[in-house]
Design a protein around this motif. Sequence first.
Motif, short mmCIF file in Angstrom:
data_model
loop_
_atom_site.label_atom_id
_atom_site.label_comp_id
_atom_site.label_asym_id
_atom_site.label_seq_id
_atom_site.Cartn_x
_atom_site.Cartn_y
_atom_site.Cartn_z
N ALA A 41 -2.02 5.29 -6.56
CA ALA A 41 -2.98 4.61 -8.27
C ALA A 41 -3.10 3.57 -8.58
O ALA A 41 -3.97 2.90 -8.06
N ALA A 42 -1.47 3.45 -8.66
CA ALA A 42 -1.60 2.13 -9.79
C ALA A 42 -1.87 0.83 -8.99
O ALA A 42 -2.52 0.02 -8.88
N HIS A 43 -1.31 1.02 -7.38
CA HIS A 43 -1.53 -0.06 -6.57
C HIS A 43 -3.58 -0.25 -5.94
O HIS A 43 -3.59 -1.08 -6.04
N GLY A 44 -3.80 1.05 -6.37
CA GLY A 44 -4.96 0.77 -5.91
C GLY A 44 -6.03 -0.04 -7.07
O GLY A 44 -6.69 0.08 -6.42
N ASP A 45 -5.37 0.87 -8.10
CA ASP A 45 -6.17 0.00 -9.35
C ASP A 45 -5.71 -1.58 -9.54
O ASP A 45 -7.72 -1.78 -9.23
N ALA A 46 -5.07 -1.59 -9.02
CA ALA A 46 -4.17 -3.49 -9.13
C ALA A 46 -5.07 -3.72 -7.85
O ALA A 46 -5.14 -5.15 -7.60
N GLY A 47 -5.68 -3.34 -6.98
CA GLY A 47 -6.55 -4.19 -5.58
C GLY A 47 -5.23 -4.23 -4.97
O GLY A 47 -5.36 -4.90 -3.76
N GLY A 48 -3.83 -3.95 -4.82
CA GLY A 48 -3.40 -4.18 -3.81
C GLY A 48 -3.10 -3.83 -2.83
O GLY A 48 -3.97 -2.33 -1.90
N VAL A 49 -2.95 -4.24 -2.03
CA VAL A 49 -3.31 -4.24 -0.16
C VAL A 49 -1.92 -4.94 0.68
O VAL A 49 -1.17 -5.64 0.42
N GLY A 50 -1.46 -3.50 1.20
CA GLY A 50 -0.40 -4.38 2.37
C GLY A 50 0.61 -3.11 1.80
O GLY A 50 1.53 -3.41 1.99
N ARG A 51 0.45 -2.23 0.79
CA ARG A 51 1.77 -1.96 0.01
C ARG A 51 1.40 -0.26 -0.33
O ARG A 51 0.46 0.12 -0.34
N VAL A 52 2.29 0.71 -0.17
CA VAL A 52 2.34 1.78 -0.44
C VAL A 52 3.06 2.22 -1.88
O VAL A 52 3.87 1.34 -2.38
N GLY A 53 2.96 3.57 -2.02
CA GLY A 53 3.61 4.06 -3.02
C GLY A 53 5.23 4.55 -2.32
O GLY A 53 5.60 4.57 -1.16
N GLY A 54 6.14 4.56 -3.91
CA GLY A 54 7.41 4.34 -3.60
C GLY A 54 7.19 6.57 -2.62
O GLY A 54 8.09 6.78 -1.89
N PRO A 67 12.13 -2.13 17.24
CA PRO A 67 10.71 -0.62 17.88
C PRO A 67 11.21 0.56 17.43
O PRO A 67 10.49 1.13 17.47
N ALA A 68 12.78 1.08 16.58
CA ALA A 68 13.11 1.95 16.61
C ALA A 68 11.93 2.19 15.27
O ALA A 68 11.39 1.40 14.40
N SER A 69 11.74 4.12 15.31
CA SER A 69 11.00 4.05 13.35
C SER A 69 11.87 3.84 12.49
O SER A 69 10.81 3.62 11.08
N GLY A 70 13.49 4.01 12.97
CA GLY A 70 14.01 2.95 11.40
C GLY A 70 13.77 2.35 11.03
O GLY A 70 13.83 2.40 9.83
N PHE A 71 13.39 1.15 11.50
CA PHE A 71 12.34 -0.25 11.26
C PHE A 71 11.98 -0.12 10.36
O PHE A 71 11.82 -0.28 9.06
N PHE A 72 10.15 0.68 10.55
CA PHE A 72 9.58 0.74 9.86
C PHE A 72 9.69 1.33 8.25
O PHE A 72 9.49 1.23 7.66
N SER A 73 10.04 2.68 9.03
CA SER A 73 10.57 3.50 7.72
C SER A 73 11.32 2.49 6.81
O SER A 73 10.98 2.71 5.39
N LYS A 74 12.05 1.90 7.16
CA LYS A 74 13.78 1.05 5.65
C LYS A 74 12.70 0.10 6.00
O LYS A 74 12.98 -0.45 4.54
N ASP A 75 12.16 -0.57 6.59
CA ASP A 75 11.24 -1.74 6.13
C ASP A 75 10.50 -1.08 4.91
O ASP A 75 9.98 -2.52 3.75
N ALA A 76 9.54 -0.76 4.83
CA ALA A 76 8.73 0.32 3.67
C ALA A 76 9.43 0.70 2.48
O ALA A 76 9.19 0.21 1.34
N VAL A 77 11.00 1.50 2.51
CA VAL A 77 11.40 1.63 1.84
C VAL A 77 11.84 0.11 1.04
O VAL A 77 11.42 0.30 -0.13
N ILE A 78 12.33 -0.99 1.95
CA ILE A 78 12.76 -1.89 1.13
C ILE A 78 11.63 -2.78 0.41
O ILE A 78 11.45 -3.45 -0.68
N SER A 79 10.86 -2.60 1.03
CA SER A 79 9.74 -3.40 0.36
C SER A 79 9.33 -3.53 -0.74
O SER A 79 9.44 -3.48 -1.42
N VAL A 80 9.20 -1.85 -1.11
CA VAL A 80 8.83 -0.75 -1.45
C VAL A 80 9.69 -1.10 -3.53
O VAL A 80 9.74 -1.37 -4.54
N ILE A 81 11.03 -1.64 -3.04
CA ILE A 81 11.82 -1.35 -3.85
C ILE A 81 11.97 -3.00 -4.60
O ILE A 81 11.85 -3.40 -5.07
#
Lengths: 131, 674, 180
Positions: free
Chosen positions: B364-377, B440-454
């Motif tokens: 929601a915080a991101h939504g309010d700030a209009g952040g795009v390309g990022r997700v919640g923790g 190509p594997a799923s871990g790439f995307f999910s770990k990227d999402a995690v590290i990006s959030v961090i």
Amino acid sequence: MHIVYPVVVSALLFSIGVYGVLARRNAILVLMSVELMLNAVNLNLVAFDVWLRDRLHSGQVLTLFVIVIAAAEVGLGLAIVLAVFRTRRTVDVDRLRALSEYAAEYAAETGSGGGDRDGNGGGNGGGEAAT
Amino acid sequence: MIAIVALIILLPFAAAVAGLLGSRVGWRWSAGRVGGGSRTEPRDLAAGRRAAWFAVTAAAVSTALTLWLTLRQALDLPRSVAPLRPGGSGFWGSFLPGRVEGTLTLVETGSVPISVSLRGDGLSVLTGILVVVVALAVQVYSVGYMRGDPRYPSYSAFISLFTAAMLLVVYAGDLIVLYVGWEIMGLCSYLLIGHWWEDRASSRAAVKAFLVTRLGDVGFLFGIFTLGMAAGSFQIDDVLSADIPTGTLIVATLLLLMGVAGKSAQVPLQTWLPDAMAGPTPISALIHAATMVAAGIFVVARLYPLFLGARPTLDVLAVIAAIGMLGAALAALAQDDLKRVLAYSTISQLAYMAGALAAGVGVAAHGDAGGVGRVGGDQAAIFHLLSHGAFKALLFLCAGAVIHHAGSNLMSRMGGLRTVLPVTFWTMTIGFAALIGLPPASGFFSKDAVISVIEHSNGAAQPFLYGSALLTVGVTGAYAARAWLRTFFGPIGVRPPPVPRSLSRSLPRSLPRSMVWPIVVLAVPALLFGFAWLWLTWQGGVGSGVGWGVDWGSAAVSLVVALLGAGIVYALWRSDPAQDPARLLGPFRVPCERAFYVDSAYAALVARPILRLARGVVRADAQVIDGAVRGSGRATMGLSGLVRLAQNGNAQLYVTGLVAGLLLIAVMAAVILT
Amino acid sequence: MTSQAQPGFWPPSGPEIVFLLLGVVALGSALLVVTTRQLVHAALWLVVCFGALAGGYLVLTAEFVAWVQVLIYVGAIVVLLLFGIMLTRAPIGRSADLDSGNRWAAAVVGAATAGVLVSAVVSGFHAAYTPLEPGRGTAGTLGSSLFRTWVLPFEALSVLLLAALVGAIVLSRTDIGARE
């Protein structure tokens, strides 16, 4: 006649009987003491019969009954004493300890060979007769 | 709809009951107990077959129902039905807008009522899919893996019970209902770790797991109580929307964190998970890699708005995660036991999820700030939870196949299995690729999402957490590469002639088909789940305005680090394939192998003092309390001995006493009456 | 102590003097019965005691009871006791252990009994007085009372005697044992 004389004699006689029952070892002596107590009762009965002038003579009649019962009691008591004597070879009341927690030890002590069950029965009978 | 949810939960439960009660029914009257091995063997097999039917059927039907529910929720219901709630999970709402709820009954407790209620929303359904799919795979796998085990019926029934409990946690609409499922999971974990209880290590590991998680559960329960009291209801919706003071919130979330740390094997309470590997490998795959240990992460995600409101808790979680991910990864690098490598890897990956949660970036915080390309923790964490569940279950099942073939858990006894087990080799390669985070594997995307959030978090412990996460990526690459190389390449290790435990007592050397298929099926999501996720979230992002994508910057960094770690190990291994690449740790190898002596420290600080205390209590009980009891008995006997002197059988003495007493009574009566 | 209607304790009348003398004899011989060291002497002192009591009954105008006392007690019971002494092979002559170790307690209890009873009867009957009138205890009056009023207890008592007879026989015979 002051009634207090025969009554006091009777009370003393009864106490002597009590002492005899409690103090004598020999079962026959215990029986004799019981007779003393019975006689004390008889004396009481006669004295009160005289004092109350009962028309039914209940005191004297009861005395007769007590005498009869005493005769029966002595007969039975002696039979029991004889039975005890046959099994235990003794008529000493304080050595008939079948009622004790250590009945077996006392039985061994008195040296009765066989018929411990009989001995127990005799011991109990002797105790009852004594009381 | 809610009936479907209830059915999804109840089917495995019914299978558990049927498996426990019904598997041997037909045989009770037939043969009696006369026969030895020759007569019980077919009976066990028949009971096992029946139990397998119960378990697999229920799991399959549950899976089908869950998929149907997902489709209904994703496609049928109109988007507008589920508006974005403030602080709620907008992302789930956009992707899986449907939301079903139902309350069976309200239990009056005198203060805060307990509602026996279920709810199915995006988060539940997503996690539910993971649970039923892995459970189904593990059930099918176990049919082959546990063939010939005389206690297979109870084993499969416990898995069914566990599945039902986990589903109850996932679909619970009330914190107390959630807690019920939570505790049943703990029980099943205990029972299944101790499946081979004849083995001392197994039963010890089971007790350890039970006690350690119980330690956390105490905090968890009190956290629930605190929340329920503060909100006036145990309903999750009410709790989330209640206005709870910050102090209470911090206390409650910290208490909840205890339970989360216990269940998800996070730092202070992580020691039970490596030991739990003494259980059968499918159990490790299901309970100790994919589902139960993820329940802690799930609970935090479920109550994420509360955690967002309690910043100090998130900081604590960040520290825990940072220490846990790096420490466990280093420990994994030094282990020789393949399953323990995977166990430490699980701790490390769970710490990633916890780290994502600790980053504390709300949607929601991101939504309010209009952040795009990022997700919640929470979304990143759940994403990683799902992909990790898939690839770690895959890795464990592959490890089971490898261990079954090699006859030992130790990697020094393996090596060169690439040609012998081609299917296992390829699927496990996919699993390790996902673990490292190769593209190509799923871990790439999910770990990227995690590290990006961090990376984009603004918490107090952010630098520490981010640095630890990046380092761990490298170490993860190293230990995954080491395990892969040591298992499938190099010289063929020394094989022990017989297999010690009942593990492979009656297993044929070639893998049964029921073990191959689940591996292959699980390899598909492990490889492709990332793309499906990307596509689906992109679809969802269009509607709600929350975008999703790969943060290519951080992805590139982490990929480079991971490849660096893997490369160092590969270089070391190339120089001498017979040697363990773990020697790169140098003098730190032994501490790493012993997991930094945490177990020894706990033994010295907690276990041994408690044992000493217990011995003291036993001694006090034996000497003081029993002594008092015995002493009073002895004193009574002694005193009664005095009285017993009178009981000497002399009738004259009795009569003397009688007459004396009579006289006393007479005298007393005379005195009183006159 | 004494009312006007009755004579005082002092001087005692003739029957009272006789009764008191007989009572002293009875009590003395009873004491000897319970203290003597010879078993047979005890039985003989019992005879003296019973005789003195029979005399006391006579003084109290209960003449039939006195004769019955002499006949049954002195004639039958004491003889029975003597037979018992002989059959149990008791030692003739002095024996040291006729009293049990209980005798001091027994003495205390006996004395206490005497004290309680005497004080009770003295406090209860010190004023009771009746003139003696001969003829109340003759065989005729007692017999008519016995067979008119007391005939039922009398018959019951005869059954009791029969039962005692049977019991004594059963107890004495050695060839009738307990059922195996």
